[in-house]
Design a protein around this motif. Structure first.
Motif, short mmCIF file in Angstrom:
data_model
loop_
_atom_site.label_atom_id
_atom_site.label_comp_id
_atom_site.label_asym_id
_atom_site.label_seq_id
_atom_site.Cartn_x
_atom_site.Cartn_y
_atom_site.Cartn_z
N PRO A 154 22.35 46.03 27.69
CA PRO A 154 23.27 47.00 27.09
C PRO A 154 23.95 47.93 28.09
O PRO A 154 24.97 48.51 27.77
CB PRO A 154 22.36 47.80 26.14
N GLU A 155 23.39 48.07 29.29
CA GLU A 155 24.01 48.96 30.26
C GLU A 155 25.23 48.36 30.96
O GLU A 155 25.90 49.05 31.71
CB GLU A 155 22.98 49.45 31.30
N ILE A 156 25.55 47.11 30.68
CA ILE A 156 26.75 46.51 31.26
C ILE A 156 27.95 46.98 30.45
O ILE A 156 28.12 46.60 29.30
CB ILE A 156 26.67 44.98 31.29
N LEU A 157 28.76 47.83 31.05
CA LEU A 157 29.91 48.42 30.35
C LEU A 157 31.19 47.63 30.58
O LEU A 157 32.08 47.64 29.74
CB LEU A 157 30.11 49.85 30.85
N LEU A 158 31.29 46.99 31.73
CA LEU A 158 32.52 46.32 32.11
C LEU A 158 32.20 45.26 33.16
O LEU A 158 31.41 45.50 34.07
CB LEU A 158 33.49 47.35 32.72
N VAL A 159 32.80 44.09 33.00
CA VAL A 159 32.70 43.05 34.01
C VAL A 159 34.10 42.83 34.56
O VAL A 159 35.06 42.71 33.80
CB VAL A 159 32.15 41.72 33.42
N ILE A 160 34.19 42.81 35.89
CA ILE A 160 35.48 42.57 36.54
C ILE A 160 35.36 41.33 37.41
O ILE A 160 34.50 41.27 38.28
CB ILE A 160 35.92 43.77 37.40
N GLU A 161 36.21 40.36 37.16
CA GLU A 161 36.30 39.16 37.99
C GLU A 161 37.60 39.26 38.77
O GLU A 161 38.67 39.45 38.19
CB GLU A 161 36.35 37.89 37.13
N VAL A 162 37.52 39.15 40.08
CA VAL A 162 38.71 39.09 40.92
C VAL A 162 38.82 37.66 41.40
O VAL A 162 37.92 37.16 42.08
CB VAL A 162 38.62 40.08 42.11
N ALA A 163 39.90 37.01 41.01
CA ALA A 163 40.00 35.57 41.23
C ALA A 163 41.20 35.19 42.08
O ALA A 163 42.26 35.80 41.98
CB ALA A 163 40.10 34.86 39.87
N ALA A 164 40.99 34.20 42.89
CA ALA A 164 42.10 33.56 43.62
C ALA A 164 42.07 32.09 43.23
O ALA A 164 42.89 31.63 42.45
CB ALA A 164 41.95 33.77 45.12
N SER A 165 41.07 31.36 43.69
CA SER A 165 40.99 29.94 43.40
C SER A 165 40.28 29.63 42.09
O SER A 165 40.38 28.53 41.57
CB SER A 165 40.27 29.22 44.55
N SER A 166 39.56 30.61 41.51
CA SER A 166 38.76 30.37 40.31
C SER A 166 39.41 30.94 39.04
O SER A 166 38.73 31.13 38.04
CB SER A 166 37.37 30.97 40.48
N LEU A 167 40.69 31.20 39.06
CA LEU A 167 41.35 31.90 37.96
C LEU A 167 41.18 31.18 36.61
O LEU A 167 40.81 31.80 35.62
CB LEU A 167 42.83 32.11 38.27
N ALA A 168 41.43 29.89 36.56
CA ALA A 168 41.32 29.15 35.30
C ALA A 168 39.89 29.21 34.75
O ALA A 168 39.68 29.40 33.55
CB ALA A 168 41.77 27.71 35.49
N TYR A 169 38.92 29.05 35.61
CA TYR A 169 37.51 29.11 35.22
C TYR A 169 37.15 30.50 34.70
O TYR A 169 36.48 30.64 33.68
CB TYR A 169 36.65 28.74 36.44
N ASP A 170 37.61 31.55 35.39
CA ASP A 170 37.30 32.92 34.99
C ASP A 170 37.97 33.29 33.67
O ASP A 170 37.39 34.01 32.85
CB ASP A 170 37.73 33.91 36.08
N LEU A 171 39.19 32.80 33.44
CA LEU A 171 39.91 33.09 32.20
C LEU A 171 39.36 32.29 31.01
O LEU A 171 39.49 32.72 29.87
CB LEU A 171 41.40 32.78 32.35
N GLY A 172 38.76 31.16 31.29
CA GLY A 172 38.26 30.29 30.23
C GLY A 172 36.77 30.41 30.01
O GLY A 172 36.30 31.23 29.22
N ARG A 173 36.04 29.60 30.73
CA ARG A 173 34.60 29.49 30.53
C ARG A 173 33.85 30.81 30.70
O ARG A 173 33.00 31.17 29.90
CB ARG A 173 34.04 28.44 31.47
#
Length: 134
Positions: A50-69
């Protein structure tokens, strides 16, 4: 200085000029023999905390994976808010309101002139102007 202190690593989070408020940034002290948290892979169980308030992914080559799965994994885990930032384009997709298997209730795209503001009260005052990202 004791042997254990000398062998320990200290990780300072980046403090770019783009952050208006650095209260959310913390120094992480890693005792000897412990895994570097910056390189740690998280399990689905870890994400249900419950203490996870926000997850931030910074993507270059993994953008499709980060936006999807990964976005679907975060929604299933109940992460209230996640951002996927396309590093090179300085654009972001913000996901809010997890609905389990159905994904997120709110998904918005933000361009390079946008300023991202997390919704969590504990992160009040924190802003991330995409134009300032290096």
């Amino acid at each position: 200085m004791r042997e254990t202190e000398r062998a320990a690593k200290t990780i300072e989070p980046p403090r770019p000029s783009s952050c208006q408020d650095h209260r959310a940034a913390k120094t992480i002290h890693v005792p000897p023999g412990r895994e570097d948290p910056a390189l740690r892979r998280f399990s689905a169980e870890d994400l249900r905390r419950p203490e996870i308030l926000l997850v931030i992914e910074v993507a270059a080559s993994s953008l499709a994976y980060d936006l999807g799965r990964k976005a679907r994994l975060y929604a299933r885990s109940g992460i209230a808010e996640s951002w996927v930032i396309a590093a090179q384009e300085r654009q972001a997709r913000v996901h809010r309101g997890p609905r389990g298997e159905a994904g997120y209730a709110e998904i918005r795209d933000h361009g390079p002139d946008s300023v991202l503001v997390p919704r969590a009260d504990l992160l009040a005052g924190v802003t991330v102007p995409l134009a300032d990202l290096v």
